[in-house]
Motif scaffolding. Sequence first.
Motif, PDB file in Angstrom:
ATOM      1  N   GLU A  96       1.015  -0.961  -0.093  1.00 42.05           N
ATOM      2  CA  GLU A  96      -0.028   0.046  -0.065  1.00 42.05           C
ATOM      3  C   GLU A  96       0.873   1.291   0.094  1.00 42.05           C
ATOM      4  OE1 GLU A  96      -3.396   0.515   0.059  1.00 42.05           O
ATOM      5  OE2 GLU A  96      -3.574  -1.527  -0.400  1.00 42.05           O
ATOM      6  N   PRO A  97       0.552   2.223  -0.647  1.00 47.56           N
ATOM      7  CA  PRO A  97       1.343   3.486  -0.528  1.00 47.56           C
ATOM      8  C   PRO A  97       1.138   4.198   0.665  1.00 47.56           C
ATOM      9  CG  PRO A  97      -0.490   4.043  -1.833  1.00 47.56           C
ATOM     10  CD  PRO A  97      -0.622   2.388  -1.644  1.00 47.56           C
ATOM     11  N   PRO A  98       2.352   4.685   1.070  1.00 44.81           N
ATOM     12  CA  PRO A  98       2.325   5.386   2.485  1.00 44.81           C
ATOM     13  C   PRO A  98       1.150   6.389   2.502  1.00 44.81           C
ATOM     14  CG  PRO A  98       4.214   6.132   1.257  1.00 44.81           C
ATOM     15  CD  PRO A  98       3.433   5.157   0.586  1.00 44.81           C
ATOM     16  N   GLY A  99       0.199   6.539   3.713  1.00 49.11           N
ATOM     17  CA  GLY A  99      -0.597   7.579   3.780  1.00 49.11           C
ATOM     18  C   GLY A  99      -0.755   8.177   5.176  1.00 49.11           C
ATOM     19  N   ARG A 100      -1.828   8.824   5.565  1.00 53.64           N
ATOM     20  CA  ARG A 100      -2.108   9.187   6.879  1.00 53.64           C
ATOM     21  C   ARG A 100      -2.230   8.282   7.988  1.00 53.64           C
ATOM     22  NH1 ARG A 100      -6.010  13.493   6.515  1.00 53.64           N
ATOM     23  NH2 ARG A 100      -6.693  12.140   4.679  1.00 53.64           N
ATOM     24  N   ASP A 101      -2.560   7.043   7.511  1.00 53.58           N
ATOM     25  CA  ASP A 101      -2.812   6.199   8.494  1.00 53.58           C
ATOM     26  C   ASP A 101      -1.519   5.287   8.826  1.00 53.58           C
ATOM     27  OD1 ASP A 101      -4.819   5.195  10.306  1.00 53.58           O
ATOM     28  OD2 ASP A 101      -5.185   3.311   9.070  1.00 53.58           O
ATOM     29  N   ASP A 102      -0.435   5.510   8.159  1.00 56.12           N
ATOM     30  CA  ASP A 102       0.755   4.953   8.585  1.00 56.12           C
ATOM     31  C   ASP A 102       1.459   4.941   9.804  1.00 56.12           C
ATOM     32  OD1 ASP A 102       3.460   3.739   7.166  1.00 56.12           O
ATOM     33  OD2 ASP A 102       4.083   5.584   8.236  1.00 56.12           O
ATOM     34  N   LEU A 103       1.655   4.004  10.372  1.00 56.58           N
ATOM     35  CA  LEU A 103       2.032   4.101  11.824  1.00 56.58           C
ATOM     36  C   LEU A 103       3.182   5.138  12.105  1.00 56.58           C
ATOM     37  CD1 LEU A 103       2.110   2.837  14.834  1.00 56.58           C
ATOM     38  CD2 LEU A 103       3.853   1.118  13.995  1.00 56.58           C
ATOM     39  N   PHE A 121       3.764   7.717  10.503  1.00 57.99           N
ATOM     40  CA  PHE A 121       3.027   9.001  10.318  1.00 57.99           C
ATOM     41  C   PHE A 121       2.127   9.574  11.717  1.00 57.99           C
ATOM     42  CE2 PHE A 121      -0.518  11.832   9.101  1.00 57.99           C
ATOM     43  CZ  PHE A 121       0.155  12.965   8.391  1.00 57.99           C
ATOM     44  N   LEU A 122       1.503   8.453  12.148  1.00 62.84           N
ATOM     45  CA  LEU A 122       0.639   8.694  13.301  1.00 62.84           C
ATOM     46  C   LEU A 122       1.586   8.901  14.399  1.00 62.84           C
ATOM     47  CD1 LEU A 122      -2.185   5.874  12.692  1.00 62.84           C
ATOM     48  CD2 LEU A 122      -2.508   8.419  12.592  1.00 62.84           C
ATOM     49  N   LEU A 123       2.631   8.132  14.773  1.00 63.43           N
ATOM     50  CA  LEU A 123       3.351   8.643  15.773  1.00 63.43           C
ATOM     51  C   LEU A 123       4.133  10.037  15.809  1.00 63.43           C
ATOM     52  CD1 LEU A 123       5.508   5.088  15.976  1.00 63.43           C
ATOM     53  CD2 LEU A 123       3.800   6.025  17.821  1.00 63.43           C
ATOM     54  N   ALA A 124       4.603  10.262  14.372  1.00 60.23           N
ATOM     55  CA  ALA A 124       4.973  11.319  14.229  1.00 60.23           C
ATOM     56  C   ALA A 124       4.155  12.662  14.625  1.00 60.23           C
ATOM     57  CB  ALA A 124       5.691  11.689  12.906  1.00 60.23           C
ATOM     58  N   LYS A 125       2.788  12.516  14.228  1.00 58.23           N
ATOM     59  CA  LYS A 125       1.690  13.681  14.588  1.00 58.23           C
ATOM     60  C   LYS A 125       1.289  13.622  15.888  1.00 58.23           C
ATOM     61  CE  LYS A 125       2.466  15.455  10.627  1.00 58.23           C
ATOM     62  NZ  LYS A 125       2.921  16.466  10.776  1.00 58.23           N
TER      63      LYS A 125
END
Length: 151
Positions: free
Chosen positions: A7-14, A16-20
Motif C-alpha cells: 500500500e502507498p504510505p498515507g496518513r494511517d501509516d504507523l 506518520f501517526l506516531l510523528a503527528k
Amino acid sequence: MSGPLPEPPGRDDLGFLLAKATQRWNELLAERFAAAGYGDVRPSYGSVLLPLFEEDGLRMGELARRARLSKQTMTEMVRRLDRDGLVERRADPCDGRASLIFLTARSRAFEPIAARILGELDRFVRQRLDDERVEELKTALRELLSLGGHT
C-alpha cells in the motif's frame, strides 16, 4: 514475478501517526508552558531537563545516554539551554577535561510547573483512553524505543 505491491504510505501509516501524535503533544506542552510564563521553554528541552530533574549534575555522555540522543545532539541542546538560562556547565572535580550539567534556579522553578502540566496532559489522555490502554500504550512505546537494537 513479485507479490502484490505494498500500500502507498498515507496518513494511517504507523510512523506518520506516531510523528503527528508527538507533534500534537508538543503543541499542547508549548501552549501550556507559555500560559504558565515559560514560553521560552521548548518541549524538546525535556530531553535535557527530565534526566536532570531525576539526577542533577550529570556528565554530557550520561545525559545523552539517558535522553537517547547522540553526544553531538546533546551538546547542541545543552548549549541552547545554557543560553536560555536553564542549565549551567561546571568543571567535573574528578576529571578536569569533563563538565557536569546542572539545573539553574530558573529550571528548578520550572520543575513543579512542568510536573503539573505533564499531569494535566496525562489526565487529558486518560479521559480518552482508560488506564489499562494508557499502560499498554506506554509499554508499546517503550518497546518501540528499542527498534533497531538500540536500548
